[in-house]
Design an enzyme around this catalytic site. Structure first.
Site, PDB file in Angstrom:
ATOM      1  CG  ASP A   6      30.606  39.221  48.445  1.00  0.00           C
ATOM      2  OD1 ASP A   6      30.938  40.083  49.605  1.00  0.00           O
ATOM      3  OD2 ASP A   6      29.577  40.145  48.090  1.00  0.00           O
ATOM      4  CB  SER A  49      30.018  41.323  38.795  1.00  0.00           C
ATOM      5  OG  SER A  49      29.444  41.315  40.590  1.00  0.00           O
ATOM      6  CG  ASP A 107      22.725  35.346  39.767  1.00  0.00           C
ATOM      7  OD1 ASP A 107      22.187  35.097  38.381  1.00  0.00           O
ATOM      8  OD2 ASP A 107      23.607  36.253  39.706  1.00  0.00           O
TER       9      ASP A 107
HETATM   10  N1  ARG Z   1      36.371  42.499  46.200  1.00  0.00           N
HETATM   11  C1  ARG Z   1      35.260  42.565  46.847  1.00  0.00           C
HETATM   12  C2  ARG Z   1      35.746  42.105  47.947  1.00  0.00           C
HETATM   13  O1  ARG Z   1      35.899  40.718  48.185  1.00  0.00           O
HETATM   14  C3  ARG Z   1      33.910  42.752  46.207  1.00  0.00           C
HETATM   15  C4  ARG Z   1      32.894  41.629  46.158  1.00  0.00           C
HETATM   16  C5  ARG Z   1      31.606  41.722  45.457  1.00  0.00           C
HETATM   17  N2  ARG Z   1      31.721  42.664  44.615  1.00  0.00           N
HETATM   18  C6  ARG Z   1      31.314  43.084  43.103  1.00  0.00           C
HETATM   19  N3  ARG Z   1      31.714  43.275  42.108  1.00  0.00           N
HETATM   20  N4  ARG Z   1      30.656  42.272  42.788  1.00  0.00           N
HETATM   21  O2  ARG Z   1      34.715  42.515  49.259  1.00  0.00           O
END
Ligand code: ARG
Length: 410
Positions: A129, A181, A20
Protein backbone atom coordinates in the site's frame (compact mmCIF):
# COMPACT_ATOMS: atom_id res chain seq x y z
CA UNK A 1 14.82 19.36 13.28
CA UNK A 2 15.96 19.23 9.69
CA UNK A 3 15.31 22.06 7.26
CA UNK A 4 12.77 19.93 5.47
CA UNK A 5 10.80 19.31 8.64
CA UNK A 6 10.68 23.07 9.22
CA UNK A 7 9.29 23.63 5.77
CA UNK A 8 6.25 21.47 6.38
CA UNK A 9 3.40 23.58 7.67
CA UNK A 10 0.31 21.74 6.59
CA UNK A 11 -0.15 17.99 6.13
CA UNK A 12 -3.04 16.04 4.63
CA UNK A 13 -3.15 12.67 6.38
CA UNK A 14 -5.08 9.61 5.20
CA UNK A 15 -7.11 8.91 8.31
CA UNK A 16 -9.08 5.78 9.18
CA UNK A 17 -9.92 6.48 12.81
CA UNK A 18 -7.86 3.50 13.95
CA UNK A 19 -4.99 3.55 16.40
CA UNK A 20 -2.14 4.05 13.91
CA UNK A 21 -3.56 7.05 12.11
CA UNK A 22 -4.87 8.61 15.33
CA UNK A 23 -1.43 8.40 16.88
CA UNK A 24 -0.08 9.75 13.58
CA UNK A 25 -2.08 12.98 13.94
CA UNK A 26 -0.38 13.81 17.24
CA UNK A 27 3.00 12.52 16.18
CA UNK A 28 3.04 14.59 12.98
CA UNK A 29 1.88 17.65 14.84
CA UNK A 30 4.67 17.32 17.37
CA UNK A 31 7.40 16.46 14.90
CA UNK A 32 6.60 19.09 12.30
CA UNK A 33 4.72 21.64 14.35
CA UNK A 34 2.27 21.56 11.47
CA UNK A 35 -1.45 21.78 10.90
CA UNK A 36 -2.98 18.36 10.23
CA UNK A 37 -5.93 17.84 7.92
CA UNK A 38 -7.48 14.41 8.31
CA UNK A 39 -8.74 12.83 5.11
CA UNK A 40 -11.13 9.86 5.20
CA UNK A 41 -12.50 8.18 2.11
CA UNK A 42 -15.72 6.22 2.02
CA UNK A 43 -15.08 3.38 -0.40
CA UNK A 44 -17.88 1.28 0.99
CA UNK A 45 -16.18 -0.01 4.12
CA UNK A 46 -19.05 1.20 6.28
CA UNK A 47 -18.22 3.13 9.39
CA UNK A 48 -19.52 5.73 11.74
CA UNK A 49 -18.30 8.78 9.89
CA UNK A 50 -19.59 11.23 12.51
CA UNK A 51 -17.55 9.58 15.23
CA UNK A 52 -14.49 9.31 12.97
CA UNK A 53 -14.78 13.03 12.30
CA UNK A 54 -15.12 13.83 16.00
CA UNK A 55 -12.22 11.61 16.89
CA UNK A 56 -9.94 13.30 14.36
CA UNK A 57 -10.87 16.74 15.67
CA UNK A 58 -10.48 15.64 19.27
CA UNK A 59 -7.06 14.23 18.47
CA UNK A 60 -5.95 17.55 17.06
CA UNK A 61 -6.80 17.68 13.36
CA UNK A 62 -7.70 21.21 12.28
CA UNK A 63 -10.13 19.99 9.65
CA UNK A 64 -11.61 16.69 8.53
CA UNK A 65 -12.64 15.58 5.07
CA UNK A 66 -15.10 12.70 4.78
CA UNK A 67 -15.23 11.97 1.11
CA UNK A 68 -17.79 9.67 -0.45
CA UNK A 69 -15.82 8.05 -3.28
CA UNK A 70 -18.04 5.02 -3.81
CA UNK A 71 -19.43 6.00 -7.17
CA UNK A 72 -16.07 6.96 -8.61
CA UNK A 73 -14.52 3.84 -7.11
CA UNK A 74 -17.00 1.65 -8.91
CA UNK A 75 -17.09 3.47 -12.25
CA UNK A 76 -13.43 4.34 -12.66
CA UNK A 77 -11.68 1.53 -10.79
CA UNK A 78 -13.86 -1.53 -10.13
CA UNK A 79 -15.70 -1.80 -13.44
CA UNK A 80 -12.63 -1.23 -15.63
CA UNK A 81 -10.94 -4.06 -13.74
CA UNK A 82 -13.99 -6.28 -14.01
CA UNK A 83 -13.79 -5.79 -17.78
CA UNK A 84 -10.37 -7.46 -17.57
CA UNK A 85 -11.57 -10.16 -15.14
CA UNK A 86 -8.56 -8.88 -13.22
CA UNK A 87 -7.21 -11.26 -10.58
CA UNK A 88 -3.70 -10.89 -9.17
CA UNK A 89 -1.86 -14.20 -9.46
CA UNK A 90 -5.11 -15.66 -10.76
CA UNK A 91 -6.87 -15.32 -7.41
CA UNK A 92 -7.10 -11.90 -5.72
CA UNK A 93 -9.67 -9.46 -7.19
CA UNK A 94 -7.53 -6.47 -6.08
CA UNK A 95 -10.02 -4.73 -3.76
CA UNK A 96 -7.40 -3.01 -1.60
CA UNK A 97 -5.07 -2.35 -4.52
CA UNK A 98 -7.79 -0.59 -6.51
CA UNK A 99 -8.81 1.76 -3.71
CA UNK A 100 -5.35 3.20 -3.05
CA UNK A 101 -4.76 5.24 -6.22
CA UNK A 102 -8.25 6.71 -5.91
CA UNK A 103 -7.76 7.74 -2.28
CA UNK A 104 -4.27 9.07 -2.99
CA UNK A 105 -5.44 11.05 -6.01
CA UNK A 106 -8.16 12.76 -3.98
CA UNK A 107 -5.64 13.53 -1.25
CA UNK A 108 -3.49 15.32 -3.79
CA UNK A 109 -6.49 17.43 -4.82
CA UNK A 110 -7.23 18.27 -1.20
CA UNK A 111 -3.57 19.11 -0.54
CA UNK A 112 -3.58 21.46 -3.53
CA UNK A 113 -6.86 23.13 -2.51
CA UNK A 114 -5.64 23.52 1.05
CA UNK A 115 -2.18 24.63 -0.04
CA UNK A 116 -0.65 21.90 2.08
CA UNK A 117 2.97 21.02 1.53
CA UNK A 118 2.84 17.36 2.50
CA UNK A 119 0.69 14.25 2.34
CA UNK A 120 0.90 11.40 4.82
CA UNK A 121 -0.40 7.86 5.20
CA UNK A 122 -0.39 5.12 7.80
CA UNK A 123 1.12 2.34 5.69
CA UNK A 124 3.95 0.22 7.01
CA UNK A 125 7.33 -0.12 5.37
CA UNK A 126 6.90 -3.64 4.07
CA UNK A 127 3.53 -3.59 2.39
CA UNK A 128 2.25 -2.83 -1.07
CA UNK A 129 0.00 0.00 0.00
CA UNK A 130 2.85 2.42 0.71
CA UNK A 131 3.98 1.91 -2.88
CA UNK A 132 0.49 2.57 -4.26
CA UNK A 133 0.13 5.76 -2.24
CA UNK A 134 3.60 7.12 -2.88
CA UNK A 135 3.66 6.37 -6.60
CA UNK A 136 0.27 8.04 -7.03
CA UNK A 137 1.33 11.11 -5.04
CA UNK A 138 4.46 11.46 -7.15
CA UNK A 139 2.63 10.86 -10.42
CA UNK A 140 0.14 13.62 -9.67
CA UNK A 141 2.22 16.17 -7.78
CA UNK A 142 5.90 15.55 -7.33
CA UNK A 143 6.33 18.73 -5.27
CA UNK A 144 4.45 17.33 -2.31
CA UNK A 145 6.48 15.97 0.57
CA UNK A 146 5.46 12.39 1.44
CA UNK A 147 5.47 11.34 5.07
CA UNK A 148 4.84 7.80 6.26
CA UNK A 149 5.00 7.94 10.06
CA UNK A 150 4.89 4.15 10.48
CA UNK A 151 8.04 3.81 8.40
CA UNK A 152 9.98 6.13 10.66
CA UNK A 153 8.60 6.37 14.15
CA UNK A 154 10.10 4.53 17.11
CA UNK A 155 7.05 2.72 18.45
CA UNK A 156 7.88 -0.95 18.47
CA UNK A 157 4.51 -2.37 19.35
CA UNK A 158 0.85 -1.61 19.54
CA UNK A 159 1.20 -1.33 23.32
CA UNK A 160 3.73 1.47 22.93
CA UNK A 161 1.34 3.28 20.62
CA UNK A 162 -1.50 2.83 23.12
CA UNK A 163 0.70 4.21 25.87
CA UNK A 164 1.52 7.26 23.73
CA UNK A 165 -2.17 7.67 22.91
CA UNK A 166 -3.10 7.63 26.58
CA UNK A 167 -0.39 10.14 27.46
CA UNK A 168 -1.67 12.44 24.71
CA UNK A 169 -5.41 12.13 25.36
CA UNK A 170 -6.01 10.36 22.08
CA UNK A 171 -9.24 8.39 22.43
CA UNK A 172 -8.45 4.68 22.16
CA UNK A 173 -11.35 2.38 21.49
CA UNK A 174 -12.17 0.02 24.32
CA UNK A 175 -13.24 -2.67 21.86
CA UNK A 176 -11.43 -5.98 21.97
CA UNK A 177 -8.36 -5.99 19.81
CA UNK A 178 -8.77 -8.06 16.68
CA UNK A 179 -5.71 -10.20 15.96
CA UNK A 180 -6.22 -9.45 12.26
CA UNK A 181 -5.36 -6.54 10.07
CA UNK A 182 -8.38 -5.89 7.89
CA UNK A 183 -8.93 -3.63 4.92
CA UNK A 184 -12.45 -3.34 3.67
CA UNK A 185 -14.28 -1.83 0.71
CA UNK A 186 -17.14 -2.55 -1.70
CA UNK A 187 -15.04 -4.93 -3.77
CA UNK A 188 -13.86 -7.05 -0.88
CA UNK A 189 -12.16 -7.58 2.44
CA UNK A 190 -8.46 -8.28 2.88
CA UNK A 191 -7.50 -10.05 6.09
CA UNK A 192 -4.02 -10.84 7.37
CA UNK A 193 -1.93 -11.37 10.53
CA UNK A 194 -2.73 -13.42 13.62
CA UNK A 195 -2.85 -17.16 13.09
CA UNK A 196 -2.97 -16.62 9.33
CA UNK A 197 0.76 -15.89 9.35
CA UNK A 198 1.40 -19.63 9.50
CA UNK A 199 0.38 -20.72 6.00
CA UNK A 200 -0.35 -24.24 7.28
CA UNK A 201 -3.10 -23.00 9.61
CA UNK A 202 -6.62 -23.22 8.31
CA UNK A 203 -8.19 -19.77 8.73
CA UNK A 204 -9.92 -19.72 12.13
CA UNK A 205 -13.68 -19.25 12.06
CA UNK A 206 -13.46 -15.69 13.35
CA UNK A 207 -11.08 -14.64 10.56
CA UNK A 208 -13.88 -14.41 7.99
CA UNK A 209 -16.05 -11.36 8.55
CA UNK A 210 -18.65 -11.33 5.78
CA UNK A 211 -19.31 -14.77 4.38
CA UNK A 212 -20.95 -17.66 6.18
CA UNK A 213 -19.09 -20.92 6.49
CA UNK A 214 -20.16 -22.82 3.34
CA UNK A 215 -21.14 -25.78 5.54
CA UNK A 216 -23.70 -23.55 7.22
CA UNK A 217 -25.00 -22.00 4.00
CA UNK A 218 -28.60 -22.72 2.96
CA UNK A 219 -29.29 -26.26 1.72
CA UNK A 220 -31.26 -24.76 -1.14
CA UNK A 221 -29.31 -23.38 -4.10
CA UNK A 222 -30.07 -19.81 -5.17
CA UNK A 223 -30.15 -18.75 -8.80
CA UNK A 224 -29.38 -15.26 -9.96
CA UNK A 225 -29.45 -13.71 -13.43
CA UNK A 226 -26.98 -10.93 -14.09
CA UNK A 227 -27.38 -8.66 -17.09
CA UNK A 228 -24.31 -6.97 -18.57
CA UNK A 229 -24.16 -4.08 -21.01
CA UNK A 230 -20.83 -3.53 -22.72
CA UNK A 231 -19.03 -5.43 -19.99
CA UNK A 232 -20.75 -3.72 -17.08
CA UNK A 233 -23.37 -5.33 -14.81
CA UNK A 234 -26.64 -3.39 -14.88
CA UNK A 235 -29.37 -5.72 -13.63
CA UNK A 236 -29.79 -8.51 -11.14
CA UNK A 237 -32.80 -10.76 -11.73
CA UNK A 238 -34.24 -8.27 -14.22
CA UNK A 239 -34.10 -5.46 -11.68
CA UNK A 240 -32.19 -2.43 -12.85
CA UNK A 241 -29.88 -1.26 -10.09
CA UNK A 242 -27.41 1.55 -9.70
CA UNK A 243 -23.85 0.24 -9.51
CA UNK A 244 -23.51 0.55 -5.74
CA UNK A 245 -26.80 -1.23 -5.01
CA UNK A 246 -25.96 -3.89 -7.54
CA UNK A 247 -22.60 -4.69 -5.97
CA UNK A 248 -24.09 -4.65 -2.49
CA UNK A 249 -26.89 -6.98 -3.51
CA UNK A 250 -24.51 -9.46 -5.11
CA UNK A 251 -22.26 -9.25 -2.05
CA UNK A 252 -25.19 -10.04 0.24
CA UNK A 253 -26.41 -12.98 -1.80
CA UNK A 254 -22.92 -14.40 -2.22
CA UNK A 255 -22.03 -13.96 1.45
CA UNK A 256 -25.19 -15.84 2.45
CA UNK A 257 -24.03 -18.82 0.44
CA UNK A 258 -20.43 -18.67 1.59
CA UNK A 259 -19.21 -17.61 -1.85
CA UNK A 260 -16.08 -15.50 -2.37
CA UNK A 261 -13.56 -16.83 0.14
CA UNK A 262 -9.98 -16.81 -1.11
CA UNK A 263 -7.00 -18.12 0.82
CA UNK A 264 -3.62 -17.51 -0.75
CA UNK A 265 0.07 -16.89 -0.40
CA UNK A 266 0.93 -13.99 -2.67
CA UNK A 267 4.06 -12.30 -3.96
CA UNK A 268 4.26 -8.76 -2.67
CA UNK A 269 6.00 -6.12 -4.73
CA UNK A 270 8.46 -5.56 -1.89
CA UNK A 271 9.84 -9.04 -2.39
CA UNK A 272 8.23 -11.10 0.33
CA UNK A 273 5.55 -13.73 0.21
CA UNK A 274 2.58 -13.15 2.48
CA UNK A 275 -0.47 -15.16 3.40
CA UNK A 276 -3.72 -13.31 3.11
CA UNK A 277 -7.35 -14.31 2.98
CA UNK A 278 -9.99 -12.38 1.08
CA UNK A 279 -13.73 -12.23 1.09
CA UNK A 280 -15.07 -10.90 -2.15
CA UNK A 281 -18.47 -12.38 -3.00
CA UNK A 282 -19.52 -9.79 -5.58
CA UNK A 283 -16.07 -9.63 -7.15
CA UNK A 284 -15.92 -13.41 -7.52
CA UNK A 285 -19.48 -13.79 -8.82
CA UNK A 286 -19.35 -10.87 -11.24
CA UNK A 287 -15.91 -11.83 -12.55
CA UNK A 288 -17.01 -15.40 -13.14
CA UNK A 289 -20.22 -14.24 -14.83
CA UNK A 290 -18.47 -11.63 -16.93
CA UNK A 291 -15.82 -14.01 -18.18
CA UNK A 292 -18.46 -16.58 -19.16
CA UNK A 293 -20.32 -13.91 -21.11
CA UNK A 294 -17.11 -13.13 -22.95
CA UNK A 295 -16.88 -16.82 -23.85
CA UNK A 296 -20.07 -16.25 -25.82
CA UNK A 297 -19.30 -12.88 -27.36
CA UNK A 298 -15.56 -12.53 -27.97
CA UNK A 299 -13.88 -14.17 -30.91
CA UNK A 300 -11.14 -16.63 -30.01
CA UNK A 301 -8.16 -14.40 -30.90
CA UNK A 302 -9.42 -11.42 -28.92
CA UNK A 303 -10.36 -13.61 -25.96
CA UNK A 304 -6.97 -15.29 -25.76
CA UNK A 305 -5.02 -12.08 -26.27
CA UNK A 306 -7.11 -10.28 -23.68
CA UNK A 307 -6.27 -12.98 -21.13
CA UNK A 308 -2.57 -12.27 -21.60
CA UNK A 309 -3.16 -8.56 -21.04
CA UNK A 310 -5.35 -9.27 -18.04
CA UNK A 311 -2.40 -10.75 -16.21
CA UNK A 312 -0.30 -7.69 -17.00
CA UNK A 313 -3.11 -5.34 -16.00
CA UNK A 314 -3.56 -7.10 -12.65
CA UNK A 315 0.16 -6.85 -11.98
CA UNK A 316 0.20 -3.13 -12.77
CA UNK A 317 -2.70 -2.48 -10.43
CA UNK A 318 -1.21 -4.63 -7.68
CA UNK A 319 2.17 -2.98 -8.05
CA UNK A 320 0.86 0.55 -7.68
CA UNK A 321 1.17 1.63 -11.31
CA UNK A 322 -2.42 2.79 -11.81
CA UNK A 323 -1.21 6.12 -13.15
CA UNK A 324 1.24 4.59 -15.58
CA UNK A 325 0.86 5.22 -19.32
CA UNK A 326 0.54 1.47 -19.90
CA UNK A 327 -2.51 1.25 -17.65
CA UNK A 328 -4.33 3.88 -19.67
CA UNK A 329 -3.44 2.17 -22.94
CA UNK A 330 -4.69 -1.12 -21.55
CA UNK A 331 -7.93 0.62 -20.61
CA UNK A 332 -8.45 1.79 -24.18
CA UNK A 333 -7.90 -1.76 -25.41
CA UNK A 334 -10.32 -3.36 -23.00
CA UNK A 335 -13.05 -0.80 -23.67
CA UNK A 336 -12.87 -1.67 -27.36
CA UNK A 337 -13.27 -5.38 -26.59
CA UNK A 338 -16.32 -4.81 -24.41
CA UNK A 339 -18.52 -3.32 -27.13
CA UNK A 340 -20.07 -6.73 -27.75
CA UNK A 341 -20.09 -7.99 -24.16
CA UNK A 342 -23.80 -7.59 -23.49
CA UNK A 343 -26.14 -10.32 -22.39
CA UNK A 344 -27.24 -12.41 -19.47
CA UNK A 345 -25.59 -14.96 -17.25
CA UNK A 346 -27.40 -17.26 -14.86
CA UNK A 347 -25.41 -18.33 -11.82
CA UNK A 348 -26.16 -20.84 -9.12
CA UNK A 349 -24.93 -20.16 -5.61
CA UNK A 350 -24.59 -23.18 -3.41
CA UNK A 351 -22.45 -23.99 -0.36
CA UNK A 352 -19.50 -21.76 -1.19
CA UNK A 353 -19.67 -22.28 -4.94
CA UNK A 354 -20.71 -19.98 -7.74
CA UNK A 355 -21.45 -21.91 -10.89
CA UNK A 356 -22.43 -20.42 -14.22
CA UNK A 357 -25.34 -22.51 -15.49
CA UNK A 358 -26.74 -20.45 -18.34
CA UNK A 359 -25.75 -17.73 -20.78
CA UNK A 360 -27.35 -15.80 -23.62
CA UNK A 361 -26.35 -12.78 -25.65
CA UNK A 362 -27.86 -10.89 -28.54
CA UNK A 363 -24.55 -10.76 -30.38
CA UNK A 364 -23.57 -14.27 -29.37
CA UNK A 365 -20.92 -15.91 -31.53
CA UNK A 366 -22.18 -19.29 -30.45
CA UNK A 367 -24.08 -20.62 -33.46
CA UNK A 368 -26.39 -23.49 -32.78
CA UNK A 369 -26.36 -24.84 -36.32
CA UNK A 370 -22.57 -24.97 -36.33
CA UNK A 371 -22.33 -26.56 -32.89
CA UNK A 372 -25.14 -29.10 -32.99
CA UNK A 373 -24.65 -32.82 -33.62
CA UNK A 374 -28.21 -33.33 -34.81
CA UNK A 375 -29.63 -33.11 -38.34
CA UNK A 376 -29.57 -29.29 -38.34
CA UNK A 377 -25.78 -29.39 -38.41
CA UNK A 378 -24.44 -26.93 -41.02
CA UNK A 379 -20.73 -27.36 -40.31
CA UNK A 380 -18.78 -28.28 -43.44
CA UNK A 381 -17.34 -31.68 -42.48
CA UNK A 382 -15.70 -32.08 -45.92
CA UNK A 383 -13.51 -29.06 -45.24
CA UNK A 384 -11.99 -30.66 -42.15
CA UNK A 385 -9.47 -33.15 -43.68
CA UNK A 386 -7.77 -30.49 -45.83
CA UNK A 387 -7.61 -28.07 -42.95
CA UNK A 388 -6.10 -30.67 -40.63
CA UNK A 389 -3.58 -31.84 -43.24
CA UNK A 390 -2.09 -28.36 -43.64
CA UNK A 391 -2.50 -27.38 -39.98
CA UNK A 392 -0.57 -30.46 -38.90
CA UNK A 393 2.05 -30.31 -41.67
CA UNK A 394 4.88 -28.78 -39.59
CA UNK A 395 4.33 -31.34 -36.85
CA UNK A 396 4.18 -34.16 -39.40
CA UNK A 397 7.47 -33.06 -41.00
CA UNK A 398 9.17 -32.70 -37.63
CA UNK A 399 8.05 -36.22 -36.74
CA UNK A 400 9.34 -37.65 -39.99
CA UNK A 401 12.72 -35.95 -39.65
CA UNK A 402 13.03 -37.06 -36.01
CA UNK A 403 12.28 -40.68 -36.92
CA UNK A 404 14.75 -40.44 -39.80
CA UNK A 405 17.61 -39.31 -37.57
CA UNK A 406 16.70 -41.93 -34.95
CA UNK A 407 17.01 -44.59 -37.64
CA UNK A 408 20.41 -43.20 -38.68
CA UNK A 409 21.88 -43.52 -35.17
CA UNK A 410 20.67 -47.09 -34.80
N1 ARG B 1 -2.37 -7.99 0.17
C1 ARG B 1 -3.36 -7.08 -0.28
C2 ARG B 1 -2.77 -6.10 -1.25
O1 ARG B 1 -1.60 -5.85 -1.23
C3 ARG B 1 -4.08 -6.38 0.83
C4 ARG B 1 -3.26 -5.47 1.69
C5 ARG B 1 -3.97 -4.88 2.87
N2 ARG B 1 -4.38 -5.91 3.76
C6 ARG B 1 -4.76 -5.77 5.03
N3 ARG B 1 -5.19 -6.82 5.63
N4 ARG B 1 -4.71 -4.64 5.66
O2 ARG B 1 -3.49 -5.52 -2.02
Amino acid sequence: MSKKENDVNKIVLAYSGGLDTSVAIKWLQEKYDAEIIAYSADVGQGGDWRSIENKALQTGASKVYIDDLKEEFIKEYIFPSLKYNALYEGKYPLATALSRPLIASRMVEVAQEEEADAVAHGCTGKGNDQVRFDVTFRALDSELEIIAPLRVWDFKSRDEEIEYAQENDIPVEATKDSPYSIDHNLWGLSIECGELEDPWNEPPRDAYQWTVDPREAPDEAEYMTITFEKGIPVKVDEEELDPEDLIKKVNRKGARHGVGRIDMVENRLVGIKSREIYEAPAACILTEAHSHLEDMTLDRETAHYKNLLSEKYSELVYNGLWYSPLRSSLKAFVDETQKSVSGQIRVKLYKGRCEVVGRRAEKSLYQFDLATYDEDDSFDHDAAPGFIKIWGLPTQIAGEVKRGSENETE
